[in-house]
Write an enzyme that holds these catalytic residues in place. Structure first.
Site, mmCIF file in Angstrom:
data_model
loop_
_atom_site.group_PDB
_atom_site.id
_atom_site.type_symbol
_atom_site.label_atom_id
_atom_site.label_comp_id
_atom_site.label_asym_id
_atom_site.label_seq_id
_atom_site.Cartn_x
_atom_site.Cartn_y
_atom_site.Cartn_z
ATOM 1 N N GLU A 106 -5.286 -0.186 -11.367
ATOM 2 C CA GLU A 106 -5.567 0.288 -10.013
ATOM 3 C C GLU A 106 -5.437 -0.841 -8.992
ATOM 4 O O GLU A 106 -4.997 -0.607 -7.859
ATOM 5 C CB GLU A 106 -6.959 0.922 -9.947
ATOM 6 C CG GLU A 106 -7.158 2.121 -10.864
ATOM 7 C CD GLU A 106 -6.066 3.172 -10.709
ATOM 8 O OE1 GLU A 106 -5.515 3.324 -9.600
ATOM 9 O OE2 GLU A 106 -5.753 3.843 -11.710
ATOM 10 N N HIS A 109 -1.922 -1.061 -7.936
ATOM 11 C CA HIS A 109 -1.552 -0.145 -6.850
ATOM 12 C C HIS A 109 -1.962 -0.709 -5.491
ATOM 13 O O HIS A 109 -1.223 -0.570 -4.505
ATOM 14 C CB HIS A 109 -2.219 1.216 -7.057
ATOM 15 C CG HIS A 109 -1.588 2.041 -8.126
ATOM 16 N ND1 HIS A 109 -0.226 2.260 -8.197
ATOM 17 C CD2 HIS A 109 -2.130 2.711 -9.181
ATOM 18 C CE1 HIS A 109 0.041 3.034 -9.247
ATOM 19 N NE2 HIS A 109 -1.092 3.315 -9.854
ATOM 20 N N HIS A 113 0.578 -1.601 -2.373
ATOM 21 C CA HIS A 113 0.384 -1.119 -1.008
ATOM 22 C C HIS A 113 0.389 -2.273 -0.014
ATOM 23 O O HIS A 113 1.025 -2.202 1.040
ATOM 24 C CB HIS A 113 -0.936 -0.354 -0.933
ATOM 25 C CG HIS A 113 -1.148 0.351 0.368
ATOM 26 N ND1 HIS A 113 -2.382 0.500 0.950
ATOM 27 C CD2 HIS A 113 -0.264 0.951 1.221
ATOM 28 C CE1 HIS A 113 -2.272 1.157 2.092
ATOM 29 N NE2 HIS A 113 -1.001 1.445 2.280
#
Length: 232
Positions: A106, A109, A113
């Protein structure tokens, strides 16, 4: 299921979906079994999922991203709209191989971004259309199948469903890249030892397999819809 002969008899196009249904069940069983297995195996370093996530976020210059506790099982995710990383309780609090692997994924991610990773940017852009398409497509598809003199309804439904499938296709490189980042980060920062990397890799690969299965199922369903349309 859709039956082109009203709602009577057997729809032969269902055969197109059978391999992907089997594959999806297999993928789901793999992710559940691998996660359950390595949730019981603690890392030698003993860092919890939230500690790993916080350390990796801070190292990447993302100190402003908070980490919240999420409800549910395997509900871990990064929210790009609110820039929040959420971890399920079993990942947040535990120091298992599965916990640190999922938390690092996670974080991957979040780094995507922050760095403007192009596939993630594209996926975020088409997400509203894909969400609308996945929910609205079937109203048009069923209407097109039940009303023979309105073939345009079926075409609209297929286009909307295609947007949802495109989202699934773009999701694959996003997920694989996040897993690659996770393994690299875990190794570089020594959150896992050499003998623990195999378990982390299995957890992440099993999770990625579910996205492969979802994409395959979407493509198969889209192919089936095209067959039904051509039959019309």
């Amino acid at each position: 299921m859709l039956f082109p002969y009203g709602f009577y008899g057997f729809d032969p196009t269902i055969i197109i979906l059978i391999p992907t249904i089997v594959f999806t069940l297999y993928a789901q069983s793999k992710v559940k079994s691998n996660f359950a297995k390595y949730l019981k195996v603690n890392t030698h370093r003993g860092y919890s999922g939230v500690q790993v996530a916080r350390s990796l976020l801070d190292e990447a210059g993302l100190q402003d991203i908070p980490i919240e506790l999420a409800k549910g099982h395997l509900s871990d995710h990064y929210d790009p709209r609110n820039r929040v990383l959420r971890l399920s309780q079993e990942v947040y609090n535990r120091s298992s191989i599965a916990s640190v692997s999922v938390s690092a994924h996670e974080v991957g991610h979040a780094i995507q971004h922050a760095r403007g990773y192009i596939p993630l940017t594209v996926r975020n852009l088409i997400f509203p259309l894909a969400r609308f398409g996945s929910s609205a497509a079937w109203f048009f598809i069923i209407g097109g199948l039940l009303i023979p003199n309105q073939p345009g309804l079926l075409d609209i439904g297929i286009l909307l469903f295609g947007a949802a499938v495109l989202f699934q296709v773009i999701t694959l490189p996003v997920e694989f890249n996040a897993s690659s980042r996770a393994l690299r980060l875990l190794n570089t920062n020594q959150f896992i030892m050499d003998d623990e990397e195999r378990g982390a890799r299995r957890v992440l690969r099993a999770a990625a397999l579910t996205y492969v299965a979802a994409m395959a199922a979407g493509i198969a369903q889209l192919l089936r819809l095209l067959v039904l349309r051509n039959r019309r």
